[in-house]
Design a protein around this motif. Sequence first.
Motif, PDB file in Angstrom:
ATOM      1  N   PRO A  12      -7.445  -1.460  -1.552  1.00 45.69           N
ATOM      2  CA  PRO A  12      -6.012  -1.811  -1.589  1.00 45.69           C
ATOM      3  C   PRO A  12      -5.274  -1.264  -2.818  1.00 45.69           C
ATOM      4  N   ARG A  13      -6.022  -0.958  -3.888  1.00 48.61           N
ATOM      5  CA  ARG A  13      -5.385  -0.401  -5.094  1.00 48.61           C
ATOM      6  C   ARG A  13      -5.592   1.114  -5.166  1.00 48.61           C
ATOM      7  N   ASP A  14      -6.808   1.536  -5.438  1.00 45.85           N
ATOM      8  CA  ASP A  14      -7.052   2.973  -5.592  1.00 45.85           C
ATOM      9  C   ASP A  14      -6.784   3.684  -4.263  1.00 45.85           C
ATOM     10  N   LEU A  16      -4.637   2.761  -1.674  1.00 43.41           N
ATOM     11  CA  LEU A  16      -3.247   2.858  -1.203  1.00 43.41           C
ATOM     12  C   LEU A  16      -2.326   3.551  -2.195  1.00 43.41           C
ATOM     13  N   GLN A  17      -2.750   3.691  -3.454  1.00 40.28           N
ATOM     14  CA  GLN A  17      -1.835   4.272  -4.451  1.00 40.28           C
ATOM     15  C   GLN A  17      -1.541   5.750  -4.202  1.00 40.28           C
ATOM     16  N   ASN A  18      -2.374   6.372  -3.370  1.00 36.54           N
ATOM     17  CA  ASN A  18      -2.199   7.815  -3.164  1.00 36.54           C
ATOM     18  C   ASN A  18      -1.885   8.142  -1.711  1.00 36.54           C
ATOM     19  N   VAL A  49       1.859  -1.686 -12.430  1.00 34.57           N
ATOM     20  CA  VAL A  49       2.254  -0.495 -13.199  1.00 34.57           C
ATOM     21  C   VAL A  49       3.716  -0.205 -12.892  1.00 34.57           C
ATOM     22  N   SER A  50       4.241   0.826 -13.522  1.00 32.20           N
ATOM     23  CA  SER A  50       5.644   1.155 -13.272  1.00 32.20           C
ATOM     24  C   SER A  50       5.826   1.621 -11.827  1.00 32.20           C
ATOM     25  N   PRO A  51       6.758   1.023 -11.077  1.00 34.21           N
ATOM     26  CA  PRO A  51       6.980   1.472  -9.689  1.00 34.21           C
ATOM     27  C   PRO A  51       7.547   2.879  -9.620  1.00 34.21           C
ATOM     28  N   LYS A  52       8.078   3.356 -10.772  1.00 31.94           N
ATOM     29  CA  LYS A  52       8.537   4.754 -10.773  1.00 31.94           C
ATOM     30  C   LYS A  52       7.333   5.691 -10.765  1.00 31.94           C
ATOM     31  N   TRP A  53       6.254   5.237 -11.387  1.00 25.29           N
ATOM     32  CA  TRP A  53       5.054   6.083 -11.449  1.00 25.29           C
ATOM     33  C   TRP A  53       4.215   5.952 -10.174  1.00 25.29           C
ATOM     34  N   PRO A  82      -1.426  -1.643 -17.231  1.00 27.14           N
ATOM     35  CA  PRO A  82      -1.503  -0.594 -18.250  1.00 27.14           C
ATOM     36  C   PRO A  82      -1.036  -1.053 -19.630  1.00 27.14           C
ATOM     37  N   ASN A  83      -0.353  -2.206 -19.666  1.00 24.52           N
ATOM     38  CA  ASN A  83       0.294  -2.637 -20.910  1.00 24.52           C
ATOM     39  C   ASN A  83       0.652  -4.128 -20.810  1.00 24.52           C
ATOM     40  N   GLU A  84       1.324  -4.644 -21.849  1.00 24.25           N
ATOM     41  CA  GLU A  84       1.637  -6.083 -21.848  1.00 24.25           C
ATOM     42  C   GLU A  84       2.613  -6.464 -20.735  1.00 24.25           C
ATOM     43  N   ARG A 118      -1.084  12.454 -18.766  1.00 27.67           N
ATOM     44  CA  ARG A 118      -0.473  12.603 -17.434  1.00 27.67           C
ATOM     45  C   ARG A 118      -0.440  11.286 -16.675  1.00 27.67           C
ATOM     46  N   ASN A 119      -1.433  10.457 -16.886  1.00 29.56           N
ATOM     47  CA  ASN A 119      -1.565   9.228 -16.094  1.00 29.56           C
ATOM     48  C   ASN A 119      -0.767   8.072 -16.683  1.00 29.56           C
ATOM     49  N   THR A 120      -0.633   8.056 -18.020  1.00 29.97           N
ATOM     50  CA  THR A 120      -0.001   6.880 -18.639  1.00 29.97           C
ATOM     51  C   THR A 120       1.024   7.255 -19.708  1.00 29.97           C
ATOM     52  N   ASN A 121       1.315   8.544 -19.826  1.00 25.62           N
ATOM     53  CA  ASN A 121       2.288   8.984 -20.829  1.00 25.62           C
ATOM     54  C   ASN A 121       1.881   8.535 -22.228  1.00 25.62           C
ATOM     55  N   ALA A 122       0.602   8.510 -22.477  1.00 21.02           N
ATOM     56  CA  ALA A 122       0.096   8.039 -23.771  1.00 21.02           C
ATOM     57  C   ALA A 122      -1.222   8.737 -24.089  1.00 21.02           C
ATOM     58  N   VAL A 149     -12.718   3.910 -17.777  1.00 25.86           N
ATOM     59  CA  VAL A 149     -12.618   5.213 -18.435  1.00 25.86           C
ATOM     60  C   VAL A 149     -12.627   6.257 -17.320  1.00 25.86           C
ATOM     61  N   SER A 150     -11.552   7.014 -17.195  1.00 25.90           N
ATOM     62  CA  SER A 150     -11.476   8.062 -16.175  1.00 25.90           C
ATOM     63  C   SER A 150     -12.047   9.372 -16.705  1.00 25.90           C
ATOM     64  N   CYS A 151     -12.320  10.273 -15.777  1.00 21.27           N
ATOM     65  CA  CYS A 151     -12.788  11.627 -16.112  1.00 21.27           C
ATOM     66  C   CYS A 151     -14.103  11.607 -16.899  1.00 21.27           C
ATOM     67  N   ASP A 185     -15.632   8.634 -12.078  1.00 18.59           N
ATOM     68  CA  ASP A 185     -15.693  10.080 -11.783  1.00 18.59           C
ATOM     69  C   ASP A 185     -14.453  10.371 -10.931  1.00 18.59           C
ATOM     70  N   THR A 186     -13.356  10.499 -11.598  1.00 14.51           N
ATOM     71  CA  THR A 186     -12.021  10.518 -11.000  1.00 14.51           C
ATOM     72  C   THR A 186     -11.853  11.574  -9.917  1.00 14.51           C
ATOM     73  N   ILE A 187     -12.490  12.734 -10.111  1.00 13.08           N
ATOM     74  CA  ILE A 187     -12.299  13.818  -9.131  1.00 13.08           C
ATOM     75  C   ILE A 187     -13.578  14.110  -8.345  1.00 13.08           C
TER      76      ILE A 187
HETATM   77  P1  HMG Z   1       6.402   5.126 -19.566  1.00  9.29           P
HETATM   78  O1  HMG Z   1       7.443   5.783 -18.748  1.00  9.29           O
HETATM   79  O2  HMG Z   1       5.898   5.833 -20.764  1.00  9.29           O
HETATM   80  O3  HMG Z   1       6.747   3.609 -19.944  1.00  9.29           O
HETATM   81  O4  HMG Z   1       5.177   4.836 -18.596  1.00  9.29           O
HETATM   82  P2  HMG Z   1       7.862   2.936 -20.790  1.00  9.29           P
HETATM   83  O5  HMG Z   1       7.200   1.851 -21.564  1.00  9.29           O
HETATM   84  O6  HMG Z   1       8.669   3.966 -21.534  1.00  9.29           O
HETATM   85  O7  HMG Z   1       8.775   2.289 -19.664  1.00  9.29           O
HETATM   86  C1  HMG Z   1       9.481   3.085 -18.731  1.00  9.29           C
HETATM   87  C2  HMG Z   1       9.928   2.215 -17.566  1.00  9.29           C
HETATM   88  O8  HMG Z   1       8.781   1.672 -16.894  1.00  9.29           O
HETATM   89  C3  HMG Z   1      10.762   1.008 -18.011  1.00  9.29           C
HETATM   90  O9  HMG Z   1      11.636   0.705 -16.937  1.00  9.29           O
HETATM   91  C4  HMG Z   1       9.739  -0.083 -18.105  1.00  9.29           C
HETATM   92  O10 HMG Z   1      10.288  -1.364 -17.958  1.00  9.29           O
HETATM   93  C5  HMG Z   1       8.846   0.245 -16.933  1.00  9.29           C
HETATM   94  P3  HMG Z   1      13.158   1.249 -16.924  1.00  9.29           P
HETATM   95  O11 HMG Z   1      13.755   0.698 -18.180  1.00  9.29           O
HETATM   96  O12 HMG Z   1      13.063   2.763 -16.892  1.00  9.29           O
HETATM   97  O13 HMG Z   1      13.704   0.693 -15.640  1.00  9.29           O
HETATM   98  N1  HMG Z   1       7.473  -0.283 -17.100  1.00  9.29           N
HETATM   99  C6  HMG Z   1       6.871  -1.047 -16.185  1.00  9.29           C
HETATM  100  N2  HMG Z   1       7.271  -1.517 -14.970  1.00  9.29           N
HETATM  101  C7  HMG Z   1       6.406  -2.296 -14.290  1.00  9.29           C
HETATM  102  N3  HMG Z   1       5.156  -2.592 -14.749  1.00  9.29           N
HETATM  103  C8  HMG Z   1       4.732  -2.146 -15.933  1.00  9.29           C
HETATM  104  C9  HMG Z   1       5.608  -1.342 -16.705  1.00  9.29           C
HETATM  105  N4  HMG Z   1       5.505  -0.739 -17.905  1.00  9.29           N
HETATM  106  C10 HMG Z   1       6.650  -0.099 -18.135  1.00  9.29           C
HETATM  107  N5  HMG Z   1       3.506  -2.456 -16.359  1.00  9.29           N
HETATM  108  C11 HMG Z   1       3.295   3.505 -17.922  1.00  9.29           C
HETATM  109  C12 HMG Z   1       3.996   4.211 -19.061  1.00  9.29           C
HETATM  110  C13 HMG Z   1       1.889   3.171 -18.385  1.00  9.29           C
HETATM  111  C14 HMG Z   1       4.063   2.263 -17.549  1.00  9.29           C
HETATM  112  C15 HMG Z   1       3.253   4.484 -16.697  1.00  9.29           C
HETATM  113  O14 HMG Z   1       2.716   5.683 -17.126  1.00  9.29           O
HETATM  114  C16 HMG Z   1       2.451   3.956 -15.558  1.00  9.29           C
HETATM  115  O15 HMG Z   1       2.822   2.966 -14.928  1.00  9.29           O
HETATM  116  N6  HMG Z   1       1.314   4.627 -15.252  1.00  9.29           N
HETATM  117  C17 HMG Z   1       0.415   4.145 -14.208  1.00  9.29           C
HETATM  118  C18 HMG Z   1      -0.280   5.285 -13.560  1.00  9.29           C
HETATM  119  C19 HMG Z   1      -1.266   4.767 -12.566  1.00  9.29           C
HETATM  120  O16 HMG Z   1      -1.179   3.642 -12.078  1.00  9.29           O
HETATM  121  N7  HMG Z   1      -2.248   5.625 -12.229  1.00  9.29           N
HETATM  122  C20 HMG Z   1      -3.269   5.258 -11.272  1.00  9.29           C
HETATM  123  C21 HMG Z   1      -4.237   4.244 -11.772  1.00  9.29           C
HETATM  124  S1  HMG Z   1      -5.541   4.897 -12.773  1.00  9.29           S
HETATM  125  C22 HMG Z   1      -6.693   5.518 -11.625  1.00  9.29           C
HETATM  126  O17 HMG Z   1      -6.420   5.575 -10.449  1.00  9.29           O
HETATM  127  C23 HMG Z   1      -8.074   5.871 -12.127  1.00  9.29           C
HETATM  128  C24 HMG Z   1      -9.111   4.809 -11.747  1.00  9.29           C
HETATM  129  O18 HMG Z   1      -9.187   4.638 -10.345  1.00  9.29           O
HETATM  130  C25 HMG Z   1     -10.497   5.224 -12.269  1.00  9.29           C
HETATM  131  C26 HMG Z   1     -10.902   6.654 -11.886  1.00  9.29           C
HETATM  132  O19 HMG Z   1     -10.950   6.968 -10.700  1.00  9.29           O
HETATM  133  O20 HMG Z   1     -11.154   7.418 -12.818  1.00  9.29           O
HETATM  134  C27 HMG Z   1      -8.788   3.457 -12.375  1.00  9.29           C
END
Ligand code: HMG
Length: 311
Positions: A12-14, A16-18, A49-53, A82-84, A118-122, A149-151, A185-187
């Motif tokens: 439901p997470r990994d 549906l996210q893609n 996480v951010s719905p924009k992302w 990803p954050n507080e 790329r994934n978290t802007n950090a 830890v990805s990758c 092992d992300t990819i």
């Molecule tokens: P940012 O743009 O640097 O964040 O993104 P920001 O702090 O500057 O905030 C920008 C906007 O996002 C603001 O809203 C915040 O309020 C909002 P605006 O003022 O523009 O309307 N925001 C949030 N909204 C909801 N929930 C939050 C949140 N935080 C900020 N928690 C951020 C930084 C980390 C938020 C962004 O990069 C992000 O959401 N990234 C998530 C990416 C993601 O989910 N990737 C997939 C999961 S990881 C994965 O799949 C790998 C894994 O499966 C393991 C593997 O396979 O390796 C786990």
Amino acid sequence: MSERVRITEVGPRDGLQNEPRILSVHEKAELVRTLMATGVDEVEVSSFVSPKWVPQLGDAREVFLAIAPDKPRGTELSALVPNEKGLDAALDVNQAVGSRLIDKVSVFTAASETFSTRNTNASIDQTLERFEPVIGRAHASGLRVRAYVSCVIACPFEGRIAPEAVADVGARLLDLGADELDLGDTIGAAEPQDIARLLDTIFSRFGHRLRPTSSAGADLVIHLHDTFGRAAACAVEAYNRGVRSFDSAIAGLGGCPYASTSQRRAPGNIDTEVLVAALAARGGTTAIRLPKLQEAGRWARAALRSKDPIA
Ligand code: HMG
Ligand code: MG
């Protein structure tokens, strides 16, 4: 000899996210219900996480509220944060339902700087700075914390990643208090010998309990994507080396959108049915009822094939 293996269903997470089609809240809740009915140990329900992302998971709160009455005893529920701000949203759900619906939150970083950005802007350092208050506050609220830890084998942008780099990030996450270290092992680049090398490095650095100075220790989890059909062999390699906790996705859904490149969409997770069968052949037992798992797989495939909501 049979050995209990813990399975976290991340579909439901990994999964549906893609997916290009965004399932309705009702469909997502139904998917989670069918997964909880399988007897799986944990379901990773969504991400705060951010719905924009990640627009696919912008309804995490609604999905949790929809499944709240149906949570069975014995199945843990978790979500990525990803954050507080993400942690606040998770705690808010528990407060709204008046119980610990969400048992665990998962923070996520990478062993690759490019992927982390790329994934978290950090940078990796910046993600770890964000996690310190997240982990402290989650524990204070009685939640466990998983740290991804990805990758851990390769990065879609940087290529091969050294096991030592994974261990370095892992050590910092364990120092921050993570209860589980989940190596992704992300990819789906791993071959069994890569998993062997990685685990040799991890176990020689931390031991099998990962945090030997703590009485509780910390668990090691392996999270495989199945690009080349090698994930089952990699899971077996990890099992043979003592790993007892694995992630997988129903119907092999999945992939991190930020691991996709212009040539290739990020690969799906190892299929839960494939993982359970591969581990069972080596003596790994789970609490999963196979007919229910097959039912969940059929439901997920039908939902994603359909152009219109099916629930
Ligand atoms: P940012 O743009 O640097 O964040 O993104 P920001 O702090 O500057 O905030 C920008 C906007 O996002 C603001 O809203 C915040 O309020 C909002 P605006 O003022 O523009 O309307 N925001 C949030 N909204 C909801 N929930 C939050 C949140 N935080 C900020 N928690 C951020 C930084 C980390 C938020 C962004 O990069 C992000 O959401 N990234 C998530 C990416 C993601 O989910 N990737 C997939 C999961 S990881 C994965 O799949 C790998 C894994 O499966 C393991 C593997 O396979 O390796 C786990
Ligand atoms: Mg993944």
